[in-house]
Design a protein around this motif. Structure first.
Motif, PDB file in Angstrom:
ATOM      1  N   ASP A 277      13.828  34.986  16.558  1.00 42.24           N
ATOM      2  CA  ASP A 277      12.506  35.234  17.139  1.00 42.24           C
ATOM      3  C   ASP A 277      12.205  36.733  17.128  1.00 42.24           C
ATOM      4  O   ASP A 277      11.873  37.338  18.162  1.00 42.24           O
ATOM      5  CB  ASP A 277      12.412  34.693  18.565  1.00 42.24           C
ATOM      6  CG  ASP A 277      12.589  33.184  18.624  1.00 42.24           C
ATOM      7  OD1 ASP A 277      12.079  32.500  17.723  1.00 42.24           O
ATOM      8  OD2 ASP A 277      13.251  32.701  19.556  1.00 42.24           O
ATOM      9  N   VAL A 278      12.315  37.333  15.946  1.00 40.77           N
ATOM     10  CA  VAL A 278      12.150  38.791  15.816  1.00 40.77           C
ATOM     11  C   VAL A 278      10.660  39.123  15.907  1.00 40.77           C
ATOM     12  O   VAL A 278       9.960  39.263  14.908  1.00 40.77           O
ATOM     13  CB  VAL A 278      12.769  39.300  14.498  1.00 40.77           C
ATOM     14  CG1 VAL A 278      12.672  40.819  14.428  1.00 40.77           C
ATOM     15  CG2 VAL A 278      14.229  38.867  14.407  1.00 40.77           C
ATOM     16  N   SER A 279      10.195  39.219  17.139  1.00 38.47           N
ATOM     17  CA  SER A 279       8.785  39.502  17.395  1.00 38.47           C
ATOM     18  C   SER A 279       8.464  40.951  17.035  1.00 38.47           C
ATOM     19  O   SER A 279       9.351  41.807  17.020  1.00 38.47           O
ATOM     20  CB  SER A 279       8.470  39.238  18.870  1.00 38.47           C
ATOM     21  OG  SER A 279       9.408  39.887  19.709  1.00 38.47           O
ATOM     22  N   PRO A 280       7.193  41.249  16.738  1.00 36.37           N
ATOM     23  CA  PRO A 280       6.847  42.615  16.341  1.00 36.37           C
ATOM     24  C   PRO A 280       6.982  43.632  17.459  1.00 36.37           C
ATOM     25  O   PRO A 280       7.185  44.818  17.199  1.00 36.37           O
ATOM     26  CB  PRO A 280       5.391  42.503  15.868  1.00 36.37           C
ATOM     27  CG  PRO A 280       4.867  41.263  16.508  1.00 36.37           C
ATOM     28  CD  PRO A 280       6.043  40.344  16.625  1.00 36.37           C
ATOM     29  N   ASN A 281       6.867  43.177  18.718  1.00 37.33           N
ATOM     30  CA  ASN A 281       6.893  44.086  19.853  1.00 37.33           C
ATOM     31  C   ASN A 281       7.995  43.719  20.835  1.00 37.33           C
ATOM     32  O   ASN A 281       8.595  42.651  20.754  1.00 37.33           O
ATOM     33  CB  ASN A 281       5.532  44.070  20.572  1.00 37.33           C
ATOM     34  CG  ASN A 281       4.405  44.551  19.678  1.00 37.33           C
ATOM     35  OD1 ASN A 281       4.540  45.533  18.966  1.00 37.33           O
ATOM     36  ND2 ASN A 281       3.290  43.832  19.709  1.00 37.33           N
ATOM     37  N   CYS A 282       8.202  44.598  21.805  1.00 39.59           N
ATOM     38  CA  CYS A 282       9.265  44.440  22.787  1.00 39.59           C
ATOM     39  C   CYS A 282       9.039  43.229  23.682  1.00 39.59           C
ATOM     40  O   CYS A 282       7.902  42.785  23.883  1.00 39.59           O
ATOM     41  CB  CYS A 282       9.345  45.717  23.631  1.00 39.59           C
ATOM     42  SG  CYS A 282      10.658  45.719  24.856  1.00 39.59           S
ATOM     43  N   ASP A 283      10.117  42.711  24.263  1.00 38.11           N
ATOM     44  CA  ASP A 283      10.021  41.618  25.231  1.00 38.11           C
ATOM     45  C   ASP A 283       9.403  42.083  26.547  1.00 38.11           C
ATOM     46  O   ASP A 283       9.202  41.278  27.458  1.00 38.11           O
ATOM     47  CB  ASP A 283      11.407  41.022  25.505  1.00 38.11           C
ATOM     48  CG  ASP A 283      11.988  40.332  24.281  1.00 38.11           C
ATOM     49  OD1 ASP A 283      11.225  40.048  23.346  1.00 38.11           O
ATOM     50  OD2 ASP A 283      13.213  40.088  24.266  1.00 38.11           O
ATOM     51  N   CYS A 284       9.105  43.387  26.665  1.00 34.71           N
ATOM     52  CA  CYS A 284       8.382  43.907  27.828  1.00 34.71           C
ATOM     53  C   CYS A 284       6.920  43.490  27.808  1.00 34.71           C
ATOM     54  O   CYS A 284       6.242  43.581  28.830  1.00 34.71           O
ATOM     55  CB  CYS A 284       8.465  45.432  27.873  1.00 34.71           C
ATOM     56  SG  CYS A 284      10.114  46.067  28.226  1.00 34.71           S
ATOM     57  N   SER A 286       3.787  40.998  27.950  1.00 38.32           N
ATOM     58  CA  SER A 286       3.579  39.740  28.670  1.00 38.32           C
ATOM     59  C   SER A 286       3.096  38.647  27.729  1.00 38.32           C
ATOM     60  O   SER A 286       2.557  37.627  28.158  1.00 38.32           O
ATOM     61  CB  SER A 286       2.573  39.939  29.804  1.00 38.32           C
ATOM     62  OG  SER A 286       1.346  40.419  29.295  1.00 38.32           O
ATOM     63  N   GLU A 287       3.306  38.870  26.449  1.00 41.00           N
ATOM     64  CA  GLU A 287       2.989  37.884  25.411  1.00 41.00           C
ATOM     65  C   GLU A 287       3.896  38.186  24.225  1.00 41.00           C
ATOM     66  O   GLU A 287       4.592  39.198  24.209  1.00 41.00           O
ATOM     67  CB  GLU A 287       1.509  37.972  24.996  1.00 41.00           C
ATOM     68  CG  GLU A 287       1.175  39.002  23.920  1.00 41.00           C
ATOM     69  CD  GLU A 287       1.431  40.444  24.327  1.00 41.00           C
ATOM     70  OE1 GLU A 287       1.880  41.223  23.457  1.00 41.00           O
ATOM     71  OE2 GLU A 287       1.190  40.796  25.487  1.00 41.00           O
ATOM     72  N   ASN A 288       3.937  37.308  23.245  1.00 41.17           N
ATOM     73  CA  ASN A 288       4.669  37.632  22.023  1.00 41.17           C
ATOM     74  C   ASN A 288       3.972  36.988  20.829  1.00 41.17           C
ATOM     75  O   ASN A 288       3.544  35.835  20.909  1.00 41.17           O
ATOM     76  CB  ASN A 288       6.129  37.167  22.095  1.00 41.17           C
ATOM     77  CG  ASN A 288       6.282  35.688  22.383  1.00 41.17           C
ATOM     78  OD1 ASN A 288       6.165  35.270  23.525  1.00 41.17           O
ATOM     79  ND2 ASN A 288       6.538  34.902  21.340  1.00 41.17           N
ATOM     80  N   ASP A 289       3.847  37.768  19.776  1.00 44.76           N
ATOM     81  CA  ASP A 289       3.281  37.255  18.536  1.00 44.76           C
ATOM     82  C   ASP A 289       4.365  36.475  17.793  1.00 44.76           C
ATOM     83  O   ASP A 289       5.541  36.505  18.169  1.00 44.76           O
ATOM     84  CB  ASP A 289       2.768  38.419  17.693  1.00 44.76           C
ATOM     85  CG  ASP A 289       1.716  38.000  16.675  1.00 44.76           C
ATOM     86  OD1 ASP A 289       1.399  36.793  16.626  1.00 44.76           O
ATOM     87  OD2 ASP A 289       1.224  38.861  15.932  1.00 44.76           O
ATOM     88  N   GLY A 323       1.858  34.633   7.723  1.00 47.74           N
ATOM     89  CA  GLY A 323       0.971  34.547   8.867  1.00 47.74           C
ATOM     90  C   GLY A 323       1.312  35.505   9.985  1.00 47.74           C
ATOM     91  O   GLY A 323       0.547  35.640  10.948  1.00 47.74           O
ATOM     92  N   SER A 324       2.444  36.189   9.889  1.00 48.90           N
ATOM     93  CA  SER A 324       2.832  37.163  10.908  1.00 48.90           C
ATOM     94  C   SER A 324       2.062  38.462  10.713  1.00 48.90           C
ATOM     95  O   SER A 324       1.422  38.686   9.681  1.00 48.90           O
ATOM     96  CB  SER A 324       4.336  37.450  10.836  1.00 48.90           C
ATOM     97  OG  SER A 324       4.651  38.154   9.642  1.00 48.90           O
ATOM     98  N   VAL A 325       2.134  39.333  11.716  1.00 53.72           N
ATOM     99  CA  VAL A 325       1.525  40.660  11.601  1.00 53.72           C
ATOM    100  C   VAL A 325       2.058  41.386  10.371  1.00 53.72           C
ATOM    101  O   VAL A 325       1.309  42.036   9.633  1.00 53.72           O
ATOM    102  CB  VAL A 325       1.801  41.487  12.880  1.00 53.72           C
ATOM    103  CG1 VAL A 325       1.422  42.942  12.677  1.00 53.72           C
ATOM    104  CG2 VAL A 325       1.061  40.903  14.063  1.00 53.72           C
ATOM    105  N   LEU A 326       3.344  41.242  10.126  1.00 49.42           N
ATOM    106  CA  LEU A 326       3.969  41.924   9.003  1.00 49.42           C
ATOM    107  C   LEU A 326       3.423  41.440   7.665  1.00 49.42           C
ATOM    108  O   LEU A 326       3.277  42.223   6.723  1.00 49.42           O
ATOM    109  CB  LEU A 326       5.490  41.717   9.058  1.00 49.42           C
ATOM    110  CG  LEU A 326       6.318  42.378   7.954  1.00 49.42           C
ATOM    111  CD1 LEU A 326       6.098  43.882   7.916  1.00 49.42           C
ATOM    112  CD2 LEU A 326       7.803  42.068   8.160  1.00 49.42           C
TER     113      LEU A 326
END
Length: 369
Positions: A277-284, A286-289, A323-326
């Protein structure tokens, strides 16, 4: 020079062999049982996830490591420090509520949650390290009081550091609120009078007599007396105090490395990173892409620098998720983290960490079946 050993296992599973069994086998092969844990306090440093975020590590991984510690007769606890920003983890009570909400309860993990820098994020230990950017690191007291540190990291992208790996989990994560201020800022704090409630807590806590009430009966900081320690930020319960001068990403990465040194330099440590689940942003957040790359696997090592390097190298080879930001970025670097956040350079943290003796970027990868 001998290469550091990093151990890896993938996420392939079957009816007889689950991910959690493979994690136990991985850390055993990597040597976690060689640490003398008998009757020792073992801090398992983890990110509990901001409420609303669903990319954080499932508590099942934590329970697996807690069980390993218990089997070695150690006294395990899960820990993190309070956040600098407004959210669900800025004080110990909200932080513990958030941890429970996300499944990290004593019933699910087999151990207690302790917020290392206390109720308001001001319970810290000053650790002298005398490095290029940090002289005395401000580390959560419960982490410094522990006998052993195990870092259990969700490896993911990060908008300021490129990725969040073991060094980020330890360095930034173990800093008190004032420590986080020191890493993030190159200036001194200011008071937003529109938010200030004139409670006077910051004035009573300031050790340098830099705070006083102005003619509007609002707190005011005398920059000539202010030492920039950031303790007033942790003290303020209304988020009326902040910094206007954010540190450049490269210097932030170097400070994170130096804070990591403060935590690990005098105690046995072991490091685990889960690359899923390598999300683009930190787990800090309050959402995740959606994840930017495919899941990779689980890594373990005594060397946090080699561990981060191995995880990054594996991510560079992992397929980009459509479909990811990347997938919508121009891939000038052929690097999922630099391409997702072009203003970051994760290599700076590892280069500086190696320079100050935290570990080696040169590693040997051993596959654990």
């Amino acid at each position: 020079m001998t290469k550091s050993k990093v151990y890896f296992t993938d996420f392939k599973a079957n009816l007889e062999d689950s991910h959690l069994k493979k994690l136990t086998r991985l850390v055993t092969k990597a040597g976690i049982n060689t640490i003398d844990m008998k009757d020792k306090f073992v801090a398992i440093k983890i990110h509990f996830g901001e409420p609303g975020n669903l990319a954080f590590l499932r508590p099942n991984y934590a329970k697996t490591i807690v069980d390993v510690v218990k089997n070695n007769e150690g006294k395990a606890f899960l820990t993190d420090c309070n956040t600098l920003y407004v959210g669900g983890r800025k004080n110990a009570l909200d932080h513990i509520d958030s941890a429970y909400l996300n499944g990290y309860s004593p019933f699910s993990t087999g151990c207690h949650v302790i917020i290392a820098d206390g109720l308001k994020g001001t319970d810290e230990t000053l650790v002298p390290i005398n490095q290029e950017y940090v002289q005395d690191a401000k580390i959560g007291r419960a982490i410094m009081d522990s006998d052993i540190l195990i870092s259990l990291t969700h490896f993911k992208g990060h908008e300021s550091t490129g990725f969040g790996g073991a060094l980020k989990n330890i360095g930034m994560g173990c800093g008190s609120r004032a420590g986080k201020f020191e890493m993030h800022s190159n200036g001194k704090p200011v008071v937003d009078e529109s938010i200030c409630k004139s409670c006077g807590m910051c004035i009573r806590q300031c050790a340098h007599d830099a705070l006083h009430f102005n003619e509007n009966k609002k707190a005011h900081i005398d920059v000539n007396k202010c030492a920039g320690c950031g303790r007033c930020i942790g003290t303020c319960g209304f988020d009326a105090i902040s910094t206007l001068e954010w540190e450049a990403n490269d210097i932030l990465n170097k400070k994170i490395a130096e804070y990591t040194l403060a935590v690990v330099q005098d105690k046995p440590c072991f490091h685990i990173s889960i690359v899923c689940d390598v999300s683009p942003n930190c787990d800090c957040h309050s959402e995740n892409d959606i994840p930017i790359i495919a899941d990779v696997g689980m890594f373990a090592s005594f060397d946090p620098v080699a561990l981060d390097q191995a995880c990054a190298d594996a991510c560079l080879k992992s397929p980009i998720i459509d479909g990811s930001v990347l997938s919508h970025q121009d891939h000038h670097h052929h690097d999922p983290f630099k391409d997702t956040h072009p203003d970051t350079n994760w290599e700076v943290c590892l280069e500086h960490a190696e320079k100050i003796g935290l570990g080696s970027r040169d590693y040997e990868l051993e596959i654990v079946k």
